[in-house]
Design a protein around this motif. Structure first.
Motif, PDB file in Angstrom:
ATOM      1  N   ILE A 147     -13.618   0.684   1.239  1.00  0.00           N
ATOM      2  CA  ILE A 147     -13.234   2.047   1.691  1.00  0.00           C
ATOM      3  C   ILE A 147     -14.188   2.949   1.072  1.00  0.00           C
ATOM      4  CG2 ILE A 147     -11.220   3.666   1.374  1.00  0.00           C
ATOM      5  CD1 ILE A 147      -9.234   1.277   1.795  1.00  0.00           C
ATOM      6  N   LEU A 191      -2.958   4.543   7.518  1.00  0.00           N
ATOM      7  CA  LEU A 191      -3.704   3.397   6.426  1.00  0.00           C
ATOM      8  C   LEU A 191      -3.313   2.071   6.524  1.00  0.00           C
ATOM      9  CD1 LEU A 191      -6.312   2.755   4.898  1.00  0.00           C
ATOM     10  CD2 LEU A 191      -5.136   3.630   2.876  1.00  0.00           C
ATOM     11  N   PRO A 235      -4.759  -1.439   4.713  1.00  0.00           N
ATOM     12  CA  PRO A 235      -5.643  -2.136   4.201  1.00  0.00           C
ATOM     13  C   PRO A 235      -6.185  -3.549   4.907  1.00  0.00           C
ATOM     14  CG  PRO A 235      -4.155  -2.122   2.638  1.00  0.00           C
ATOM     15  CD  PRO A 235      -3.662  -1.124   3.796  1.00  0.00           C
ATOM     16  N   VAL A 285     -11.105  -1.701  -1.978  1.00  0.00           N
ATOM     17  CA  VAL A 285     -11.247  -0.101  -2.486  1.00  0.00           C
ATOM     18  C   VAL A 285     -12.914  -0.059  -2.484  1.00  0.00           C
ATOM     19  CG1 VAL A 285     -11.271   1.268  -4.655  1.00  0.00           C
ATOM     20  CG2 VAL A 285      -9.245   0.253  -3.960  1.00  0.00           C
ATOM     21  N   CYS A 306      -6.418   6.750   1.290  1.00  0.00           N
ATOM     22  CA  CYS A 306      -6.479   5.860   0.446  1.00  0.00           C
ATOM     23  C   CYS A 306      -6.587   6.527  -1.072  1.00  0.00           C
ATOM     24  CB  CYS A 306      -7.777   4.642   0.442  1.00  0.00           C
ATOM     25  SG  CYS A 306      -7.689   3.437  -0.942  1.00  0.00           S
ATOM     26  N   THR A 307      -5.490   6.030  -2.008  1.00  0.00           N
ATOM     27  CA  THR A 307      -5.850   6.738  -3.109  1.00  0.00           C
ATOM     28  C   THR A 307      -6.327   5.735  -4.148  1.00  0.00           C
ATOM     29  OG1 THR A 307      -3.750   5.813  -4.050  1.00  0.00           O
ATOM     30  CG2 THR A 307      -3.455   7.677  -2.958  1.00  0.00           C
ATOM     31  N   THR A 308      -7.172   4.846  -3.777  1.00  0.00           N
ATOM     32  CA  THR A 308      -7.865   3.922  -4.546  1.00  0.00           C
ATOM     33  C   THR A 308      -7.010   3.216  -5.543  1.00  0.00           C
ATOM     34  OG1 THR A 308      -8.793   5.286  -6.237  1.00  0.00           O
ATOM     35  CG2 THR A 308     -10.077   5.036  -4.095  1.00  0.00           C
ATOM     36  N   CYS A 309      -5.583   3.105  -5.278  1.00  0.00           N
ATOM     37  CA  CYS A 309      -4.777   2.503  -6.310  1.00  0.00           C
ATOM     38  C   CYS A 309      -4.733   1.143  -6.809  1.00  0.00           C
ATOM     39  CB  CYS A 309      -3.229   3.147  -6.126  1.00  0.00           C
ATOM     40  SG  CYS A 309      -2.867   1.735  -4.518  1.00  0.00           S
ATOM     41  N   GLY A 310      -5.639   0.203  -6.155  1.00  0.00           N
ATOM     42  CA  GLY A 310      -5.769  -1.073  -6.074  1.00  0.00           C
ATOM     43  C   GLY A 310      -4.656  -1.987  -5.875  1.00  0.00           C
ATOM     44  N   ALA A 311      -3.335  -1.416  -5.311  1.00  0.00           N
ATOM     45  CA  ALA A 311      -2.239  -2.365  -5.441  1.00  0.00           C
ATOM     46  C   ALA A 311      -2.767  -3.363  -4.288  1.00  0.00           C
ATOM     47  CB  ALA A 311      -1.117  -1.556  -4.618  1.00  0.00           C
ATOM     48  N   CYS A 312      -3.544  -3.049  -3.159  1.00  0.00           N
ATOM     49  CA  CYS A 312      -3.826  -3.996  -2.303  1.00  0.00           C
ATOM     50  C   CYS A 312      -4.630  -4.981  -2.866  1.00  0.00           C
ATOM     51  CB  CYS A 312      -4.818  -3.443  -1.189  1.00  0.00           C
ATOM     52  SG  CYS A 312      -5.927  -2.221  -1.707  1.00  0.00           S
ATOM     53  N   CYS A 354       0.885  -1.218   0.038  1.00  0.00           N
ATOM     54  CA  CYS A 354       0.129   0.029   0.093  1.00  0.00           C
ATOM     55  C   CYS A 354       0.772   1.211  -0.035  1.00  0.00           C
ATOM     56  CB  CYS A 354      -1.031  -0.013   1.206  1.00  0.00           C
ATOM     57  SG  CYS A 354      -1.667   1.380   1.309  1.00  0.00           S
ATOM     58  N   PRO A 355       0.560   2.216  -0.969  1.00  0.00           N
ATOM     59  CA  PRO A 355       1.629   3.355  -1.091  1.00  0.00           C
ATOM     60  C   PRO A 355       1.205   4.228  -0.085  1.00  0.00           C
ATOM     61  CG  PRO A 355      -0.135   3.470  -2.670  1.00  0.00           C
ATOM     62  CD  PRO A 355      -0.139   2.040  -2.081  1.00  0.00           C
ATOM     63  N   ALA A 356       0.216   4.283   0.667  1.00  0.00           N
ATOM     64  CA  ALA A 356      -0.260   5.151   1.712  1.00  0.00           C
ATOM     65  C   ALA A 356       0.763   4.577   2.981  1.00  0.00           C
ATOM     66  CB  ALA A 356      -1.662   4.957   1.906  1.00  0.00           C
TER      67      ALA A 356
END
Ligand code: SF4
Ligand code: SF4
Lengths: 258, 675
Positions: free
Chosen positions: B370, B311, B313, B367, B350-356, B302-304
């Motif tokens: 969240i 955060l 996830p 996502v 969360c940037t909703t980047c979807g990495a998780c 997670c980038p955050a």
């Protein structure tokens, strides 16, 4: 506590300014309308006081059909009911005329507090809340940057003075407060609020409902124009006496400030 | 039937029955998911059910991730050792009863004996690897509570130690049996047999029964306790992956707010908008939370979390689960989840980047969960992030989150001296060029918009734009939880789009692309949508564009979340770059690329507000670019362009590194004569 918030619909700050053919108003094309900024703070302050101490918050505006939206927005944020004063006759009124109408409409309601924004973003007169207080014979405070609840009959307010000075004052109800921006953080209208808004009453008032033969007005816009940016520099030379004579002459006769 | 059949005493079956009953009783944890709301969009497809169950459940495809090699090996050994032994034990049990004798393998055949021992060894090796991670190497994000932890009986390490005891006990019980009975093919038990040789037969004989009972009881205890421990994921994950709708996975579900508002029957006073309690999630979302294995892969990538924001996830998942269990199995009362265990800042980070979601081995959907809680904050509570609320209000009043005048939407073109066709006059064109708010109003992206026009003109494409009729697609609003605003924008845009005739929408921005392509169909806006990189790639392949200059230096590419992970477009932008490169070796991949790409920080509406805590994602990413030795980083996303350019300035690298859009690179390489 029963309070009223006066709200005005104004063009958004980024809207293009194009003067209409009548020379006294703006072209509405391209303008996005919004709630006057300081009015949002006024509304928030009224809502915060209501949430803490109970009572009712009524919002009231004078404006064209489109201005109904600012009433709805305020109801969505939590105000209890709205009064929408609209009539083509009211379109170009000055602060005095508007205050007179507000006084007529709001008198019977016996509000404890009347909130309004410090000034409007479009005409910036900063008058309406004050003149209304005079018409209604109530206390008033301008540039309010803080409030403190005392009891059911009075309130303490912090007024912003010049040069970073502030002053706390106590006012007896009824009172009219004009609110400075930054006093609080205006809330965002939730969808729940918007849904509940649809059930809240809005009373529409037109000139026929008012018992006013004539709407008093003290000023009138003659002509709107975009200020021209020009720079004219005149060098005055000579002995100190000559300079003073020339300068006073210019100030008196050309620029007409003396 | 051979001579070594155990005469299990009758009370063994009683204990086994009790263990099974307790096991089944605790399966109610799975059933807890039924407290959620039904999901009308989920239709169970038997084919998919089995394919998913096999691929992601039994064969655990997602466990085998490039970035998690050690745990992948660990899990492989553990899981397959376990599966085989489970199979063997079941066979053993039936054989002992004399059931299905004709169909089952004989216990003491060479292959069965050696397979069993191999599986036992695999299990022990996997367990030791797992234990080493939890007790010694301790990766930072992985939970390593010893014997307790987040509602799991025996915690993270306790259950591993227990399994170790079970496996070792198994070998000793086996060794005793081999020593005492000397069955045929005994030498094929290649661990048990040597073990049996360590002690004299007389000792084995003495302890044989004790060892057998020890192993039998610990196995039954394991079965009984399984649903209460971390090992519950064996079942929960299997059910969860099998029930996943992979087409819809990760997509936000529409709320149909406008229908709700027009519905005279709707009980507006008590309607729940968004989610603040676990019961308000959809059932499948609750199953996600139940299935979480706490492997921490999501949090690790997670980038955050990586940049120090509050955060995780994984914690979102386990918090939902604990809240659910407390409500279902506790006193029944449900407190708020949002604002209590899950803070607003966690949700807004969360940037909703979807990495998780890309890493999660059990296919969880973080996502949408969240965003559902963000919906609660915004739609029910009116509490978007403070800085973002202005851009939300502006999006409604001006049609763009920058709040710039709607009438200026084509100013970028007039400023560049371009006179471009608009649909309000032209009515019909092959390509509808969707400029996007960034292209229309952000100075950097305006250059991209101009590049797009140069490309269209050079390739002779019949195109037009919507001009002042175009509005924000609502991407940021939607991800900020403002579903009402998103829907308002979507319905308005769909209404506009449906008035004109075109073949395809082409847009440079992956956020516009994703919204138009994947989210408008729910509102009856069905269009063919292409990202500009795909479109340009096709133009070049068809010979309609002939770039004549090549790119020099070393070029790298930053995968945008909404192009890559959310839409699987990885090769089109690379193809385009490949065609423009002078040398084969001119292209460098960043260490984190394709689905492993690292978010620029602007997705999920985070473009419009800052989270104070931690460091900046765009700086983290640009540092990676700097280390890669590239002197140009190409991107294909409006937000990434802004964020990376900002990061360049923060690092003072404007002179050594360039951030360029795919469209710009292509336009710059076109022959000058064609404008
Ligand atoms: S979507 Fe990205 S930022 Fe959000 S929780 Fe997942 S990995 Fe973290
Ligand atoms: S949500 Fe998925 S990736 Fe995250 S800890 Fe749980 S199982 Fe692992």
């Amino acid at each position: 506590m029963k309070s009223c918030v006066l709200i005005k619909q104004v063009p958004d700050g980024d809207s293009p300014v194009v003067i209409a053919d009548d020379q006294v108003s703006l072209k509405s094309a391209g303008i996005s309308w919004t709630t006057n900024e300081t009015d949002s703070y006024a509304l928030e302050e009224a809502l915060l006081l209501k949430e803490a101490h109970g009572g009712e918050v009524v919002v009231c505006t004078i404006g064209k059909d489109s201005a109904l939206q600012v009433v709805k927005d305020a109801l969505a944020k939590g105000a209890d009911r709205g009064i929408f004063i609209t009539d083509p006759q009211f379109d170009h009124l000055d602060s005095y005329g508007k205050a007179a109408i507000f006084a007529q409409v709001l008198k019977a309601e016996n509000f404890d507090l009347i909130f309004s924004g410090l000034q409007s973003d479009n005409s910036s007169n900063a008058q309406t809340g004050l003149i209304l207080a005079e018409f209604l014979g109530t206390a008033h405070a301008t540039m309010v940057i803080g409030t403190e609840w005392v009891d059911d009959s009075k309130i303490k307010v912090n007024r912003e003075l010049e040069a970073g000075w502030f002053r706390w004052t106590e006012l007896d109800f009824p009172a009219s407060l004009t609110i400075q921006s930054g006093i609080n953080k205006p809330r965002y209208a939730s969808l729940r609020g918007i849904m509940l808004m649809k059930k809240k009453p809005i009373t529409t008032i037109t000139s026929g409902d008012l018992k006013m033969d004539e709407i008093p007005t003290l000023s009138r816009i003659k002509k709107l124009y975009i200020p021209r940016k020009t720079k004219e520099t005149v060098f005055i030379s000579g002995s100190p006496e000559e300079i003073v004579t020339q300068l006073t002459d210019k100030l008196e006769n050309e620029i007409k400030v003396l | 039937m051979h001579e070594f059949k155990y005469a299990y005493p009758a009370y063994f079956y009683l204990v086994a029955l009790a263990a099974l009953l307790y096991f089944f009783y605790n399966l109610r944890k799975l059933w807890a998911a039924s407290a959620g709301k039904p999901d009308p969009a989920v239709k169970i497809n038997i084919g998919e059910f089995f394919i998913n169950g096999l691929t992601f459940g039994i064969f655990q495809r997602r466990v085998f991730s490039r970035r998690f090699a050690y745990p992948a090996l660990m899990h492989f050994l553990l899981a397959w050792g376990f599966f085989i032994l489970f199979f063997a034990t079941t066979v053993d049990f039936f054989v002992a009863r004399g059931w299905f004798a004709d169909f089952l393998p004989q216990l003491d055949t060479p292959w069965f004996a050696s397979l069993n021992d191999t599986a036992g060894l695999m299990l022990i090796a996997g367990l030791l690897l797992a234990l080493y991670r939890r007790m010694f190497s301790k990766p930072e994000k992985l939970p390593h509570d010893l014997f307790s932890g987040r509602g799991n009986f025996l915690g993270d390490s306790g259950i591993i130690l227990f399994l170790l005891l079970l496996a070792l006990g198994g070998f000793f019980a086996e060794a005793a049996r081999l020593a005492v009975y000397q069955p045929p093919a005994v030498e094929y038990s290649w661990i048990g047999y040597p073990l049996s040789a360590l002690f004299p037969v007389s000792s084995w004989r003495q302890f044989e029964l004790i060892l057998w009972w020890f192993h039998a009881l610990s196995a039954l205890l394991f079965i009984a306790l399984l649903p209460l421990t971390k090992m519950f994921h064996i079942l929960a994950a299997l059910v969860n992956v099998a029930l996943t709708n992979r087409q819809l996975r990760g997509r936000l579900r529409p709320m149909f707010v406008s229908r709700l508002m027009e519905d005279p029957e709707a009980d507006l006073e008590n309607i729940s908008l968004g989610v603040s309690r676990s019961r308000e999630f959809r059932r499948k979302q609750l199953l996600d939370a139940i299935a979480c294995t706490e492997c921490a892969r999501c949090t690790t990538v997670c980038p955050a979390n990586t940049t120090g924001k509050p955060l995780s996830p994984m914690k979102i998942m386990t918090d939902i689960r604990e809240h659910l269990y407390a409500g279902q199995f506790g006193n029944g009362e449900q407190k708020d989840l949002v604002g209590a265990t899950i803070t607003e800042t966690e949700l807004w980070s969360c940037t909703t980047c979807g990495a998780c979601m890309a890493e999660c081995p059990v296919l969880n959907e973080h996502v949408p969960a969240i965003v559902d809680m963000r919906r609660y904050l915004v739609l029910s509570e009116g509490k978007p992030p403070e800085q973002a609320s202005e851009s939300l209000e502006k999006t409604l009043s001006t049609g763009n989150p920058w709040g710039l005048p709607k009438s200026n939407r084509l100013k970028w073109a007039t400023d560049a001296g371009l006179d471009i066709p608009v649909f309000s006059e032209k009515k019909k064109a092959d390509v509808l060029y969707w400029v996007g708010c960034a292209g229309a109003y952000d100075p950097l992206n305006q250059q991209v918009a101009v590049s797009m026009i140069r490309i269209f003109e050079a390739a002779g494409v019949d195109y037009a734009v919507l001009g002042t009729e175009e509005s924000c697609t609502g991407d940021s609003a939607r991800r900020l939880g403002e579903e009402y605003l998103f829907e308002t924008m979507a319905l308005q845009n769909i209404d506009t789009l449906n008035r004109y005739e075109f073949e395809v929408i082409v847009t440079p921005c992956p956020h516009c692309f994703n919204t138009l392509k994947n989210e408008y169909p729910a509102f009856d806006g069905n269009y063919r949508v292409m990202h500009h990189s795909e479109f340009i790639s096709e133009l070049i392949s068809a010979g309609k564009l002939s770039p004549d200059k090549t790119l020099s230096g070393r070029v790298t590419y930053h995968d945008a979340c909404y192009l890559g992970r959310h839409n699987q477009i990885y090769s089109a932008p690379r193809n385009v770059l490949g065609k423009l490169l002078k040398t084969e070796g001119g292209f460098t991949e960043l260490p984190r690329h394709h689905a492993d790409s690292f978010c620029c920080g602007a997705g999920g509406g985070n473009m419009w507000h800052d989270i104070e805590a931690g460091s900046r994602m765009n700086v983290n990413r640009i540092e990676e670019v700097m280390h890669s030795g590239a002197d140009t980083v190409a991107t294909a996303c409006s937000f990434c362009l802004i964020m990376l350019d900002d990061a360049l300035k923060i690092k003072g690298q404007e002179d050594t590194l360039k951030v360029l859009y795919i469209a710009q690179v292509v336009a710059d390489s076109l022959p000058a004569s064609r404008k």
